[in-house]
Design a protein around this motif. Structure first.
Motif, PDB file in Angstrom:
ATOM      1  N   UNK A 179       0.826  -1.210   0.000  1.00  0.00           N
ATOM      2  CA  UNK A 179       0.000   0.000   0.000  1.00  0.00           C
ATOM      3  C   UNK A 179       0.861   1.261   0.000  1.00  0.00           C
ATOM      4  N   UNK A 180       0.387   2.272  -0.716  1.00  0.00           N
ATOM      5  CA  UNK A 180       0.968   3.610  -0.561  1.00  0.00           C
ATOM      6  C   UNK A 180       0.241   4.262   0.598  1.00  0.00           C
ATOM      7  N   UNK A 181       1.014   4.730   1.562  1.00  0.00           N
ATOM      8  CA  UNK A 181       0.421   5.266   2.785  1.00  0.00           C
ATOM      9  C   UNK A 181       0.783   6.742   2.924  1.00  0.00           C
ATOM     10  N   UNK A 182      -0.250   7.578   2.913  1.00  0.00           N
ATOM     11  CA  UNK A 182      -0.034   9.022   3.073  1.00  0.00           C
ATOM     12  C   UNK A 182       0.119   9.360   4.542  1.00  0.00           C
ATOM     13  N   UNK A 183       1.113  10.167   4.862  1.00  0.00           N
ATOM     14  CA  UNK A 183       1.391  10.490   6.262  1.00  0.00           C
ATOM     15  C   UNK A 183       1.356  12.003   6.456  1.00  0.00           C
ATOM     16  N   UNK A 216       8.970  -0.179   7.314  1.00  0.00           N
ATOM     17  CA  UNK A 216       9.353  -1.480   7.897  1.00  0.00           C
ATOM     18  C   UNK A 216       8.220  -2.491   7.770  1.00  0.00           C
ATOM     19  N   UNK A 217       6.973  -2.015   7.775  1.00  0.00           N
ATOM     20  CA  UNK A 217       5.830  -2.923   7.656  1.00  0.00           C
ATOM     21  C   UNK A 217       5.511  -3.227   6.196  1.00  0.00           C
ATOM     22  N   UNK A 218       6.306  -2.675   5.272  1.00  0.00           N
ATOM     23  CA  UNK A 218       6.133  -3.014   3.862  1.00  0.00           C
ATOM     24  C   UNK A 218       5.397  -1.972   3.041  1.00  0.00           C
ATOM     25  N   UNK A 219       4.944  -0.893   3.687  1.00  0.00           N
ATOM     26  CA  UNK A 219       4.207   0.143   2.950  1.00  0.00           C
ATOM     27  C   UNK A 219       5.173   1.058   2.196  1.00  0.00           C
ATOM     28  N   UNK A 220       4.609   1.798   1.239  1.00  0.00           N
ATOM     29  CA  UNK A 220       5.367   2.851   0.561  1.00  0.00           C
ATOM     30  C   UNK A 220       4.888   4.170   1.167  1.00  0.00           C
ATOM     31  N   UNK A 221       5.685   4.766   2.059  1.00  0.00           N
ATOM     32  CA  UNK A 221       5.201   5.978   2.725  1.00  0.00           C
ATOM     33  C   UNK A 221       5.297   7.196   1.814  1.00  0.00           C
ATOM     34  N   UNK A 222       4.312   8.038   1.920  1.00  0.00           N
ATOM     35  CA  UNK A 222       4.312   9.310   1.180  1.00  0.00           C
ATOM     36  C   UNK A 222       4.046  10.397   2.207  1.00  0.00           C
ATOM     37  N   UNK A 223       5.055  11.227   2.452  1.00  0.00           N
ATOM     38  CA  UNK A 223       4.956  12.232   3.520  1.00  0.00           C
ATOM     39  C   UNK A 223       4.454  13.547   2.937  1.00  0.00           C
ATOM     40  N   UNK A 224       3.429  14.116   3.561  1.00  0.00           N
ATOM     41  CA  UNK A 224       2.807  15.360   3.091  1.00  0.00           C
ATOM     42  C   UNK A 224       3.223  16.532   3.975  1.00  0.00           C
ATOM     43  N   UNK A 225       3.066  17.761   3.437  1.00  0.00           N
ATOM     44  CA  UNK A 225       3.431  18.950   4.224  1.00  0.00           C
ATOM     45  C   UNK A 225       2.591  19.069   5.504  1.00  0.00           C
ATOM     46  N   UNK A 226       3.108  19.849   6.429  1.00  0.00           N
ATOM     47  CA  UNK A 226       2.409  20.086   7.702  1.00  0.00           C
ATOM     48  C   UNK A 226       1.047  20.723   7.460  1.00  0.00           C
ATOM     49  N   UNK A 227       0.106  20.397   8.308  1.00  0.00           N
ATOM     50  CA  UNK A 227      -1.265  20.903   8.172  1.00  0.00           C
ATOM     51  C   UNK A 227      -1.583  21.763   9.392  1.00  0.00           C
ATOM     52  N   UNK A 228      -2.075  22.983   9.148  1.00  0.00           N
ATOM     53  CA  UNK A 228      -2.428  23.856  10.284  1.00  0.00           C
ATOM     54  C   UNK A 228      -3.791  23.448  10.837  1.00  0.00           C
ATOM     55  N   UNK A 229      -4.064  23.900  12.036  1.00  0.00           N
ATOM     56  CA  UNK A 229      -5.335  23.565  12.689  1.00  0.00           C
ATOM     57  C   UNK A 229      -6.451  24.457  12.163  1.00  0.00           C
ATOM     58  N   UNK A 230      -6.838  24.222  10.928  1.00  0.00           N
ATOM     59  CA  UNK A 230      -7.923  24.950  10.266  1.00  0.00           C
ATOM     60  C   UNK A 230      -8.711  23.876   9.519  1.00  0.00           C
TER      61      UNK A 230
END
Ligand code: AMP
Ligand code: MG
Length: 411
Positions: A179-183, A216-230
């Motif tokens: 899985x591609x996992x968005x973070x 490590x669990x086998x996913x393809x991580x995709x890291x996204x920019x920081x999100x503000x509390x809005x």
């Protein structure tokens, strides 16, 4: 609020069936098999020698001793990779090397160290030690029989299995997709490491740690920019991640404060909240949801999974290990999704005075003793940094030093 086991069962049951792809075996380390693999051959494929030495008939050398050697006539030489076409008959022998096919007629191999050659008579070998029938012979099929299951659907391709799959002739293997996992990380106080901190700001640490655990669990991580509390920013960020990923993981913004927008953003996008809150510590406000994506809603195959982890760094990592890692593994068809469990003896007492079960950070030392990793509050990263396991302690429980505990490991 859900018990951990029920929460895990609900997460696992929402994971879609795995999709498979065929890849080169050489690339398959750490993947999960999408089908059983049967061996097309016996392994070893033929009887062969375990030693450098001589193929003999054991009965011919039964009386051989250092002080009364048996003389045999040398009738051939077979290197590994060759085949001797003649027979070993009574009183003869054939020179072999480790892996040489055992010639017809022979039933044992005398190792080279138990023989003496006579320079003057190159066709003679003196055997100084007897051998039992079939000594130093490796048998056809003794490792794997033809048509036996080499590895089963859902098995992880460990290094050992990879070698076995190669030895039985596999070039490509059918494995489940990763899985591609968005973070994402939410929080207006968060700053990227490397930038200057303004008053009230902190460095963001959840995304890199979650990405590492996801990988490590086998996913393809995709890291996204920081999100503000809005709310709107949260919604846009989630929507982008859902477009590109099979699963989305956020941290922060899942508590009860008016700045906690994650659940609302998921709902605005048409996502379904499956549950919120699990009776574990750390990590109570964990959110699990789903974004229905199948156009006709007849199947859940294309549904995307959503995990809203608490923001506190230790809560985020512990809930990842307990509730997200199993989903990532099951998404890949893994039959075993549990963390490894090692028994260890407590070197000091562990106490959970609270009302929720507490997954405490511990460290198993090389002597097998289990120590507390330090302060257990959910913002304390220094204890997580030295921990190599978690111990699940029931509410209002003190475990005395000397108690044997099951430690959940992720390292
Ligand atoms: P929250 O769950 O958003 O209420 O956050 C709980 C605590 O965790 C707060 O002290 C946040 O500043 C902190 N926190 C939230 N997200 C992160 C993050 N990505 N990295 C480090 N700390 C965080
Ligand atoms: Mg927050």
């Amino acid at each position: 609020m859900l018990q951990y086991e029920e929460a895990l069962a609900r997460v696992i049951s929402a994971v879609p069936a795995p999709a498979s792809e065929s890849i080169a075996l050489a690339e398959a380390d750490g993947r999960f098999l999408a089908q059983d693999i049967l061996s097309p051959i016996d392994l070893p494929p033929f009887d062969n020698s375990a030693m450098d030495g001589y193929a003999v008939r054991a009965v011919n050398v039964a009386s051989a001793k250092l002080n009364s050697p048996v003389r045999l006539r040398l009738v051939g030489r077979v290197a590994a990779g060759e085949k001797f076409l003649g027979d070993v008959t009574s009183g003869t022998c054939v020179r072999l090397f480790t892996g040489s096919p055992l010639p017809n007629g022979a039933d044992a191999v005398v190792m080279q160290e138990d023989t003496k050659a006579d320079g003057a008579a190159p066709n003679e070998v003196f055997v100084l030690e007897s051998v039992k029938p079939w000594e130093n012979v490796r048998f056809q099929g003794e490792d794997i029989k033809k048509t036996a299951t080499v590895a089963a659907k859902g098995d992880a391709i460990t290094v050992g299995r990879l070698a076995l799959l190669a030895a039985t002739g596999n070039v490509e293997v059918a494995v489940s997709r990763r899985p591609t996992v968005g973070i994402l990380a939410t929080g207006s106080e968060l700053k990227e490491p490397g930038q200057l901190l303004a008053p009230g700001q902190i460095y963001e640490s959840n995304r890199p740690a979650i990405a590492a655990l996801a990988r490590k669990a086998g996913a393809i991580p995709q890291v996204y920019p920081l999100v503000t509390d809005v709310l709107e920013a949260t919604q846009i960020a989630l929507s982008n991640a859902f477009k590109e990923c099979d699963m989305v993981i956020t941290s922060g913004g899942v508590s009860v404060g008016e700045m906690d927008f994650v659940k609302r953003a998921l709902a605005e996008l048409g996502g379904e909240l499956q549950f919120w809150k699990v009776t574990i510590k750390p990590g109570r406000p964990f959110v699990f949801g789903r974004l229905p994506c199948s156009p006709n809603r007849l199947s859940s195959v294309d549904d995307k999974l959503f995990f809203g982890l608490p923001g506190n760094p230790v809560s985020a990592l512990v809930t990842f290990l307990l509730l997200v890692r199993p989903a990532i593994l099951r998404w890949q068809g893994a039959s075993n999704v549990a963390l490894a469990r090692h028994s260890a003896v407590l070197a000091e007492p562990l106490e959970n005075p609270g009302e929720r079960r507490h997954y405490m950070r511990v460290r198993i030392s090389t002597d097998g003793k289990c120590h507390s990793a330090g302060t257990q509050a959910s913002h304390i990263l220094s204890s997580f940094a030295v921990a190599n396991g978690l111990v699940d302690i029931p509410p209002r429980t003190v475990l005395a030093a000397g108690t044997t505990v099951e430690v959940l490991r992720w390292d």
